[in-house]
Design an enzyme around this catalytic site. Structure first.
Site, mmCIF file in Angstrom:
data_model
loop_
_atom_site.group_PDB
_atom_site.id
_atom_site.type_symbol
_atom_site.label_atom_id
_atom_site.label_comp_id
_atom_site.label_asym_id
_atom_site.label_seq_id
_atom_site.Cartn_x
_atom_site.Cartn_y
_atom_site.Cartn_z
ATOM 1 N N ARG A 124 1.322 -1.744 -0.093
ATOM 2 C CA ARG A 124 0.288 -0.048 -0.177
ATOM 3 C C ARG A 124 0.928 0.970 -0.359
ATOM 4 N NH1 ARG A 124 -2.268 0.854 4.046
ATOM 5 N NH2 ARG A 124 -1.489 -0.370 5.622
ATOM 6 N N TYR B 136 -0.595 -3.768 -6.785
ATOM 7 C CA TYR B 136 -1.000 -4.429 -6.019
ATOM 8 C C TYR B 136 -1.985 -3.827 -4.995
ATOM 9 C CZ TYR B 136 -0.025 -4.791 -0.944
ATOM 10 O OH TYR B 136 -0.268 -6.050 0.456
ATOM 11 N N LYS C 150 -9.379 -2.020 1.435
ATOM 12 C CA LYS C 150 -9.377 -1.019 2.607
ATOM 13 C C LYS C 150 -9.566 0.478 2.018
ATOM 14 C CE LYS C 150 -6.132 -2.933 5.086
ATOM 15 N NZ LYS C 150 -6.332 -3.842 6.073
ATOM 16 N N HIS D 293 -10.878 -1.721 11.619
ATOM 17 C CA HIS D 293 -10.029 -2.480 10.974
ATOM 18 C C HIS D 293 -9.763 -3.606 12.366
ATOM 19 C CE1 HIS D 293 -5.453 -2.661 9.846
ATOM 20 N NE2 HIS D 293 -6.103 -3.310 8.828
ATOM 21 N N SER E 276 -1.519 -2.791 10.853
ATOM 22 C CA SER E 276 -0.755 -3.632 9.636
ATOM 23 C C SER E 276 0.247 -4.273 10.771
ATOM 24 C CB SER E 276 -0.956 -3.036 8.602
ATOM 25 O OG SER E 276 -1.743 -2.086 8.192
ATOM 26 N N CYS F 243 1.004 -7.247 12.549
ATOM 27 C CA CYS F 243 1.139 -7.170 13.860
ATOM 28 C C CYS F 243 0.243 -8.501 13.944
ATOM 29 C CB CYS F 243 0.366 -6.042 15.053
ATOM 30 S SG CYS F 243 1.907 -4.954 14.824
ATOM 31 N N ASP G 250 -9.897 -9.126 9.251
ATOM 32 C CA ASP G 250 -9.138 -7.925 9.167
ATOM 33 C C ASP G 250 -9.768 -7.139 9.541
ATOM 34 O OD1 ASP G 250 -6.758 -6.209 8.208
ATOM 35 O OD2 ASP G 250 -7.960 -6.301 6.108
ATOM 36 N N ARG H 146 2.232 -12.348 0.099
ATOM 37 C CA ARG H 146 0.588 -12.219 -0.082
ATOM 38 C C ARG H 146 0.254 -13.697 -0.477
ATOM 39 N NH1 ARG H 146 -1.578 -8.251 3.338
ATOM 40 N NH2 ARG H 146 -0.506 -6.947 3.658
HETATM 41 C C1 OXD Z 1 -3.110 -4.047 6.464
HETATM 42 C C2 OXD Z 1 -3.728 -5.320 5.327
HETATM 43 O O1 OXD Z 1 -2.072 -3.324 5.487
HETATM 44 O O2 OXD Z 1 -4.551 -6.141 5.930
HETATM 45 O O3 OXD Z 1 -3.648 -4.126 7.070
HETATM 46 O O4 OXD Z 1 -3.045 -5.694 4.107
HETATM 47 MN MN MN Z 2 -5.541 -5.001 7.436
#
Ligand code: OXD
Ligand code: MN
Length: 601
Positions: free
Chosen positions: A73, A201, A210, A230, A252, A254, A281, A382
């Protein structure tokens, strides 16, 4: 155009305009059928956009590589385009909507010449459910279509549910030249519109995720009286069959996916406890008729970080990726046409049998943990996997009403300051705890160690309006929920003097969840400290843990007043940065925290 499956004039006029701008050779409507998806996969393999993997070992699985300059991102190039700058707030990038459209129109102009524009009608949440919101994404990328088919509910039934309404989110994505300098991810919340250009991406181009389910949805949630967060959603089933639900917001990378799919330690599983995943998420939250807060996962799949996913950290995720999955930017093991990533196991493909995420031969013997350029898989590589393939998926995932939330958990990556767990003293205090969430950079990451980044509610990059207004919305929601969830904060990442993590983490995080749920039911006492309620050490179950003693727990729960006072100074700076719309109640909470810390010195 293949058969036009709707007569909705708003939709057709908009597509006509976008096609006039981007000038595709063809327009194809995505119908959600298996046959069409299969044709698109075959086409993507024929052009090299995807590689079909070993169908015996990984049925339905494919590999894709993004451009090397397009792997994550791009917060610096993400904009909220409200008519007034102050409505986007200081934390977001802002552009005037008209100026933005004129700039991006030039980038889109003719960008789909010679290509196909795919029209993807999709739903976030179950089609027709009270939570459902619809979107249509126009894209020139088959990869996007195939990912959206996994991550959202796609099909002609979405158009049927939409009928003649104009109430849908318009998303336009074009890869254009994948030019970094002209990459833009922009949101027009006042017009239900998202534009994304020059990226391929996932986080920038799967517009349901998002862009819609957080940025636009948070804006809509404020207007309509609900919340887009989130957050993962999980259920803990007790031996008597009752299940309690927890949502948790972590920044993100974590470990949200790991916590959401947690496997209980033997001590609990033997007694009959089970953990089920509802989402990893994003959570959409509404006040139910019973006065509780109810959550759904608006997504239909997982877009998870591959590196570090393994048999120990997350066996459920690993299993989920064994079929129907699109892998992006991982290592291709050409010996058996499978995939690999750092942290999967100790058997990387040998030199001569490995292609790295950039598409070059990869020599695992040259891998140096400290040098990211030697990685075979990109650190942000991913998997896009179907929720229905997850072995611990909750049956409530399919419940249009969602699940009632007992506890909301915030968390960050803090080496020192935050204890293993603490509980806020009220909804308002809990919202304050969310507003001061932060993570510190660790020695494991490049750059300075111990730098604090404030990431309120893990939403810093995802709030579609002013951050102060967002906090005010949290406070307002508290007044609308007669029986609100209790709010907690956790930190799995405290380190010892050598920088090693003290808490075992992973499945053992269940031990902390059990204290949290016991608090929700008023079944366990706590100590009141300047920051909130902290467990009595003996109430965190350590049965079956070899390296953790009661003293370890005492250390993990300790509140270092001086470190917290330093944090208060940092929070003041951050609040000033958020600006004039920080609610007075948040400043009251901050002042009260400071006073309690000073009194405890
Ligand atoms: C983020 C994701 O970046 O879930 O939070 O991809
Ligand atoms: Mn996320």
């Amino acid at each position: 155009m293949n058969n036009t499956p709707t007569s909705n004039k708003h939709v057709l006029d908009w597509i006509k305009d976008m096609a006039a701008l981007t000038q595709p050779d063809r327009i194809v409507w995505i119908d959600g059928s298996k046959e069409q998806a299969e044709e698109l996969r075959a086409e993507a393999c024929a052009t090299g956009e995807m590689i079909k993997l070993n169908q015996e070992k990984l049925p339905g699985c494919y590999l894709h590589r993004t451009a090397v300059n397009d792997v994550a991102r791009v917060e610096g190039r993400t904009f909220i385009c409200t008519s007034k700058k102050e409505d986007a707030g200081n934390i977001n990038n802002w552009m005037d909507p008209a100026e933005c459209k004129s700039k991006l129109t030039k980038l889109y102009a003719g960008s789909m010449k010679g290509q196909t524009m795919y029209v993807i009608p999709y739903s976030m949440s179950i089609v027709g459910s009270p939570f459902a919101k619809y979107g249509i994404e126009l894209t020139d990328s088959i990869y996007v279509v195939l990912n959206m088919l996994i991550m959202t509910r796609v099909g002609t039934n979405v158009l049927e549910a939409l009928g003649d309404s104009a109430d849908y989110i318009k998303g336009l994505h074009a890869r254009a030249q994948l030019d970094e300098e002209n990459r833009y991810i922009v949101h027009f919340p006042e017009e239900n519109t998202i534009w994304s250009v020059n990226s391929g991406y996932g986080g920038n181009v799967l517009l349901g995720k998002k862009c819609f389910a957080l940025r636009i949805a948070s804006y809509l949630g404020r207007k309509e009286g609900w919340m887009a967060e989130h957050m993962l959603i999980l259920g803990v089933q007790y031996p008597d069959g009752e299940t309690k639900y927890v949502t948790a917001a972590f920044p993100s990378a974590c470990g949200k996916t790991n916590l959401a799919m947690l496997i209980p330690p033997e001590y609990y599983s033997k007694q009959g406890y089970k953990v089920f995943c509802v989402g990893d998420d994003i959570a959409w939250l509404r006040v139910g008729e019973d006065g509780r807060l109810w959550a759904v996962n608006p997504e239909n799949g997982f877009f998870g970080v591959a590196p570090g996913t393994n048999e120990k950290s997350n066996p459920n995720a690993l299993y989920t990726t064994m079929k129907d999955t699109i892998f992006t930017n991982v290592v291709h093991n050409t010996a058996d046409n499978t995939v690999w990533w750092e942290g999967l196991d100790n058997n990387p493909p040998t030199p001569g049998n490995a292609i790295d995420w950039k598409g070059n031969p990869w020599d695992c013997t040259k891998y140096d943990k400290k040098d990211k350029s030697t990685c075979g898989a990109h650190p942000n590589s991913r998997f896009t996997a179907m929720a229905e393939n997850c072995p611990c998926l909750s049956k409530e995932f399919y419940n249009p009403a969602g699940v009632p939330v007992s506890a909301i958990v915030f968390g960050g990556r803090r080496a020192k300051t935050a204890p293993l767990v603490y509980q806020s003293t009220s909804w308002q205090n809990g919202a304050f705890v969310g507003s001061i969430m932060a993570s510190e950079t660790t020695a494991a990451a490049a750059g300075a160690v111990g730098v604090v980044r404030r990431d309120p509610m893990a939403m810093r990059p995802f709030v579609g309006y002013d951050m102060g207004d967002y906090w005010a919305h949290w406070l307002t929601m508290g007044t609308r929920i007669p029986n609100p969830p209790k709010i907690f904060h956790v930190n799995w990442f405290r380190t010892d003097e050598n920088g090693n993590f003290i808490w075992p983490g992973f499945g053992d995080n269940m031990r902390v969840l059990m204290w949290i749920l016991a608090r929700c039911e008023g079944k366990v006492d706590a100590d009141i400290t300047p920051i909130g309620y902290v467990p009595k050490a003996e109430d965190i179950c350590i049965e079956g843990l070899s390296d953790v003693t009661l003293d370890t727990i005492r250390g993990l729960l300790s509140v270092d007043v001086d470190a917290w006072l330093e944090d208060v100074a940092n929070i003041k700076e951050f609040y000033a940065q958020v600006g004039s719309r920080v609610p007075a109640a948040m400043y009251d909470e901050l002042a009260a925290l400071e006073a309690r810390l000073n009194a405890a010195k």
